[in-house]
Design a protein around this motif. Sequence first.
Motif, PDB file in Angstrom:
ATOM      1  N   PRO A   1      -5.595   2.625   0.647  1.00 15.88           N
ATOM      2  CA  PRO A   1      -5.879   1.507   1.203  1.00 15.88           C
ATOM      3  C   PRO A   1      -4.629   1.081   2.165  1.00 15.88           C
ATOM      4  O   PRO A   1      -3.562   1.276   1.886  1.00 15.88           O
ATOM      5  N   PRO A   2      -4.760   0.226   3.079  1.00 10.14           N
ATOM      6  CA  PRO A   2      -3.713  -0.290   3.801  1.00 10.14           C
ATOM      7  C   PRO A   2      -2.771  -1.228   2.853  1.00 10.14           C
ATOM      8  O   PRO A   2      -3.287  -1.837   2.136  1.00 10.14           O
ATOM      9  N   PRO A   3      -1.559  -1.521   3.558  1.00 11.19           N
ATOM     10  CA  PRO A   3      -0.896  -2.283   2.875  1.00 11.19           C
ATOM     11  C   PRO A   3      -1.084  -3.747   2.720  1.00 11.19           C
ATOM     12  O   PRO A   3      -1.911  -4.030   3.622  1.00 11.19           O
ATOM     13  N   ASP A   4      -0.524  -4.485   1.878  1.00 10.05           N
ATOM     14  CA  ASP A   4      -0.843  -5.937   2.047  1.00 10.05           C
ATOM     15  C   ASP A   4      -0.167  -6.786   3.013  1.00 10.05           C
ATOM     16  O   ASP A   4      -0.777  -7.614   3.585  1.00 10.05           O
ATOM     17  N   GLU A   5       1.114  -6.105   3.309  1.00 11.24           N
ATOM     18  CA  GLU A   5       1.538  -6.933   4.457  1.00 11.24           C
ATOM     19  C   GLU A   5       1.899  -5.757   5.618  1.00 11.24           C
ATOM     20  O   GLU A   5       2.804  -4.719   5.533  1.00 11.24           O
ATOM     21  N   VAL A   6       0.994  -5.778   6.462  1.00 14.76           N
ATOM     22  CA  VAL A   6       1.015  -4.890   7.619  1.00 14.76           C
ATOM     23  C   VAL A   6       2.077  -5.407   8.833  1.00 14.76           C
ATOM     24  O   VAL A   6       2.170  -6.496   9.129  1.00 14.76           O
TER      25      VAL A   6
ATOM     26  N   GLY B   1      -1.706   8.652  -3.461  1.00 18.19           N
ATOM     27  CA  GLY B   1      -1.883   8.238  -2.128  1.00 18.19           C
ATOM     28  C   GLY B   1      -1.344   6.602  -2.027  1.00 18.19           C
ATOM     29  O   GLY B   1      -1.679   5.742  -2.829  1.00 18.19           O
ATOM     30  N   TRP B   2      -0.645   6.551  -0.899  1.00 14.41           N
ATOM     31  CA  TRP B   2      -0.161   5.244  -0.782  1.00 14.41           C
ATOM     32  C   TRP B   2       0.171   5.211   0.727  1.00 14.41           C
ATOM     33  O   TRP B   2       0.854   6.388   1.496  1.00 14.41           O
TER      34      TRP B   2
ATOM     35  N   ARG C   1       4.946   8.008  -7.856  1.00  8.14           N
ATOM     36  CA  ARG C   1       4.633   7.977  -6.595  1.00  8.14           C
ATOM     37  C   ARG C   1       4.008   9.499  -6.191  1.00  8.14           C
ATOM     38  O   ARG C   1       3.983   9.757  -5.220  1.00  8.14           O
ATOM     39  N   GLY C   2       3.889  10.203  -7.180  1.00  8.93           N
ATOM     40  CA  GLY C   2       3.372  11.584  -6.769  1.00  8.93           C
ATOM     41  C   GLY C   2       4.255  12.639  -7.152  1.00  8.93           C
ATOM     42  O   GLY C   2       5.695  12.233  -7.183  1.00  8.93           O
TER      43      GLY C   2
END
Length: 283
Positions: A13-18, A169-170, A208-209
């Motif tokens: 998913p795209p970040p909240d603050e692009v 996934g991030w 984070r994996g």
Amino acid sequence: MSSKKLKVIALIPPPDEVVDVPLAQDFAACESELGLALPADFKQLLSTYGKGSFLDYLFAYPLAGSDMSLQKNKLLREGHSAARAKSPENYPYPLYPEPGGLLLWGGTYDGHSLCWLTSGAPDEWPVVVWHQRDSNYHLFRRGALAFIIDWLEGALPPHALPAPPPGAGWFESARRLREAYMYLDGGLGNFRDRVRLLHQAFGPVQARGSCTGEGDYDHEEHFSTAQNWRITYSEWPRGRLIRIAFPPGEESAARAAVMSVYPKLGHTLRHVQTAQGRHVWTD
């Protein structure tokens, strides 16, 4: 919205603050400077995610600054001119602005250059992974977005790019961060024991994996802290490594925290250095 864009959004998913999302005039200015139209899927990628990195590893160059520029690519060609003249067999592709040459569009923190082979229509340009240090090239008959999807899904050959941690996934928008690499020896218990101690010391943390290599001593764990520092703990046959990334104004706090943690894991310290190899925190 294209099917490839929908798929990559489903995976990451795209970040909240692009940050640094290009406008239409930014794309137009970049294309004018390069003298080339950019592939549509690359425009979709930057418009959706902005500037940042996937899994703290793979990134697309933004239009801002000098990353996607004529000058940067000219310098790349000029920097390899002597080596190409001496060993042309190590350069199977031309380099932009030569006709059909490799044009940089992104990279990885392992030093892979992600390029297009700019022959034919832009939306049909294949991706070439170029590891400049050892002159290895891997050609993929797909665009940037499809290439990233394949990498996220672990569908690329491992010799081209390391596979991401399963299920991870991030995307993290770009922040100005400093990094310190702490090289260590020894350690209590096994890898998972030391990771548990690290989580306790820095807690609360967000996973984070993680990934495991082929050897008995080849493991890596990624997590972030409540301060939004990014930490990687790695184990390999020659030693251990803690990498910590933090905003510049928080260096004293990050240094104090990580210096207090490694003895709890039973490690001895070799040295701490920056990504460029400069030794720090020696006093």
